[in-house]
Design a protein around this motif. Structure first.
Motif, short mmCIF file in Angstrom:
data_model
loop_
_atom_site.label_atom_id
_atom_site.label_comp_id
_atom_site.label_asym_id
_atom_site.label_seq_id
_atom_site.Cartn_x
_atom_site.Cartn_y
_atom_site.Cartn_z
N ALA A 88 0.83 -1.21 0.00
CA ALA A 88 0.00 0.00 0.00
C ALA A 88 0.86 1.26 0.00
O ALA A 88 0.57 2.23 -0.72
CB ALA A 88 -0.93 -0.01 1.21
N VAL A 103 -5.81 4.36 -1.91
CA VAL A 103 -5.38 2.97 -1.69
C VAL A 103 -5.60 2.65 -0.21
O VAL A 103 -5.18 3.39 0.67
CB VAL A 103 -3.88 2.79 -2.04
N ILE A 125 -8.24 1.06 -4.76
CA ILE A 125 -7.45 -0.18 -4.70
C ILE A 125 -7.43 -0.67 -3.27
O ILE A 125 -7.10 0.08 -2.34
CB ILE A 125 -6.01 0.06 -5.21
#
Length: 619
Positions: A88, A103, A125
């Motif tokens: 991440a 993210v 994401i």
């Protein structure tokens, strides 16, 4: 070699990675990025740790994200919290100039409420560990219906950790027309099976040969007696004063014990294993990353996600049970164009694994020469001198103190002063090693010579007796075998659950109805007391010293077969009188002796006794 621009990477992503020092694509990036930028392109990528995998899948995922839609568009699954956070963080760095990119790392050991709040705000994401993601799905707080790209990083490790069912459940909620990318260090049968089930016409991309260790790593083995393993570790560490290494152990207990021993003896070390709290693990990993720790003693799983590029050594304090795990360990050094050394400290019983690893990595191990006390002291002396040469002198800050210092040391000559400065750091090593015996390494040649040593008649001895335990080990018999689903993992679990402290295991020989295993001599009685009489899967456990009282291993085999056929209940054995367990009196040799015999042995004269029939026959 192509550039990132030629691979199709967008300008804003190129700007971010150039600031991070990316100049040319690494081989895995050159292979994966163009393919993943397309649609309906499933990939199985076989690449070792440290080959640039995260950028290989991360750059295309960011580029394919529509930041105007605040819904999950890509899912990355990984085995550990540490790897989840690392990925991440890297994606956020790659997307520095991608405005609005969100993210979210999703993992256990942290507040699930804060992760739920972030999901409700909208993310693009998701980087997740399978367990926590499944928990969120069951709470109906995350939907994967909009996900179009799925990445399974370190898929082999996720399967080894038992995440297969969780992965099945997660992928069942992702649309079938997704792109799927599976990353693994090795192509095991399990990985081939998962690729067949979840991927469609997948392209296989192999960086280097399958299961091959990195080319920049030298592999060295020290074969020593079991009792000398810890001292060997210390000598290796002392011989490389600038070492920056991970020491891999097989179990949590061993990891903690080795780390504690090193710390007690003044080494800059700490432990990393699953029994630590998340806060403790984070603290240890951060200290190691910034080099406040020189030695990290860790289990394989705990070290996942710890990405350090400049490790000088990886030390295997014994080889892993899964031979392919060795490639994961050794791949942590020799990165980014640097060289590294993977050292294995093993006993004779692990030599078979050594050969198997050589076949997997397509390299030969060098047999290590044990550093002598003199060589270690010389290395430490040179380090002291190097450190003195590199000391930065701040003239202004020390100016006020120097007159008193000069006056205090005025009586010493230049030579005496240098000697004292060096000795101040050097003495602890010279004193420790002054009268120490040198450690013997066990070479293949000497072992073969000993095995074929001729007897008094000049003939080679035949190996007709029982298998001998390695020096420093005791060979034990246990009445459990393959027919009982008893394997090395079950033996280790049994020992861990029933014994305190660390028990060093040697060779394990599994049979159908029984087995033999070796433990350090000092642990043998502890193991006997801890295991005997215990229950394992409905079986009463019996452990004995193999070959005790002159018995051969074959005696143990017969005992194992009898034990497997029928085991006498413990209550009956316990109730048996001691007198009945003693040796019977010898029988009279003539008819005239019978009368005297029965007079002297009244216990045996009754009709139901062991001699009853004989007595009746002589009336």
């Amino acid at each position: 070699m192509k550039t990132f621009e030629e691979l199709g990477v967008s300008a804003e992503i190129r700007r971010a990675i150039e600031e991070m020092g990316y100049e040319q694509p690494m081989p895995v990036q050159e292979e994966v990025i163009p393919y993943l930028l397309g649609d309906n392109n499933d990939v199985v990528a076989l690449a070792q740790t440290g080959t640039g995998k995260t950028a290989a899948f991360g750059l295309p995922l960011i580029q394919k994200t529509d930041v105007r839609r605040y819904e999950p568009q890509a899912l990355i699954l990984c085995p550990t919290r540490e790897l989840c956070l690392q990925i991440a963080g890297d994606l956020n760095d790659y997307g520095k100039y991608t405005d609005g990119l969100r993210v979210l790392p999703v993992y256990g050991g942290s507040s699930i409420e804060s992760q739920i709040r972030a999901l409700r705000k909208g993310v693009h994401i998701i980087v997740a560990t399978p367990g926590r993601l499944l928990d969120l799905m069951e709470r109906k707080t995350v939907s994967l219906a909009t996900v179009r790209n799925v990445v399974m990083d370190e898929a082999d490790e996720m399967l080894d950790m038992g995440f297969t069912d969780s992965i099945n459940a997660i992928l069942a909620d992702v649309p079938q027309d997704r792109n799927t990318l599976l990353f693994s260090a090795t192509m095991s049968p399990e990985i081939a099976r998962i690729a067949k089930n979840y991927l469609h016409n997948a392209k296989e991309i192999t960086i280097g040969r399958k299961n091959e260790s990195t080319a920049n790593v030298k592999h060295v083995a020290y074969i020593v007696h079991a009792k000398d393993k810890y001292e060997t570790l210390k000598r290796i560490v002392d011989y490389y004063p600038q070492i920056y290494a991970i020491i891999f152990c097989r179990t949590r207990k061993e990891t903690q014990e080795i780390a504690e021993k090193l710390m007690q003896e003044g080494y800059n070390a700490d432990a990393l294993h699953g029994e630590l709290s998340q806060a403790q693990r984070d603290q240890v990993m951060q200290k190691f990353r910034i080099r406040n720790l020189q030695l990290l003693v860790a289990t394989d799983v705990a070290a996942r996600g710890l990405d350090v590029d400049d490790l000088t050594h990886v030390i295997n304090y014994g080889l892993p049970d899964d031979i392919e795990s060795y490639t994961h360990r050794s791949g942590r050094t020799g990165r980014a164009g640097k060289t590294g050394t993977s050292i294995a400290i093993i006993n004779l019983r692990e030599k078979g694994k050594l050969k198997a690893i050589e076949r997997v990595i397509a390299k030969k191990f060098e047999m290590g020469t044990m550093p002598t006390a003199k060589q270690i002291c010389e290395k430490q002396l040179i380090k002291v001198i190097d450190d003195l040469e590199k000391v930065k002198v701040n003239e202004e800050e020390i100016a006020d103190f120097m007159p008193d210092v000069y006056r205090k040391l005025d009586w010493l000559s230049k030579e005496d002063l240098i000697k004292r400065m060096v000795s101040h750091e050097f003495n602890r090593f010279s004193e420790y090693y002054r009268n120490r015996e040198e450690i013997e390494t066990v070479s293949t040649a000497s072992e073969k010579k000993e095995r074929n040593k001729p007897d008094g008649k000049g003939k080679a001895k035949k190996n007709s007796g029982p298998r001998q335990a390695e020096e420093g080990y005791e060979r034990l018999f246990i009445n459990l075998g393959k027919n009982d689903n008893f394997y090395p993992g079950e033996l280790m679990a049994l020992l861990n659950s029933r014994t305190r402290g660390h028990v060093e295991l040697g060779r394990i020989d599994l049979m159908k109805n029984f087995s033999f295993f070796e433990v350090e001599e000092g642990s043998a009685q502890t193991v006997l007391k801890a295991l005997n009489g215990q229950k394992w899967n409905g079986h009463r456990v019996t452990v004995e010293i193999a070959g005790e009282n002159g018995q051969q291993d074959t005696a143990g085999r017969k005992a194992g077969k009898r034990s497997a056929k029928k085991e006498k209940p413990a209550a009956k054995r316990a109730a048996k009188p001691k007198a009945a367990q003693q040796e019977k009196p010898s029988k009279p040799s003539s008819k005239n002796d019978w009368k005297q015999f029965f007079q002297n042995n009244n216990d045996f004269a009754d009709e139901d006794g062991p001699w009853g029939k004989k007595k009746k026959g002589k009336k």
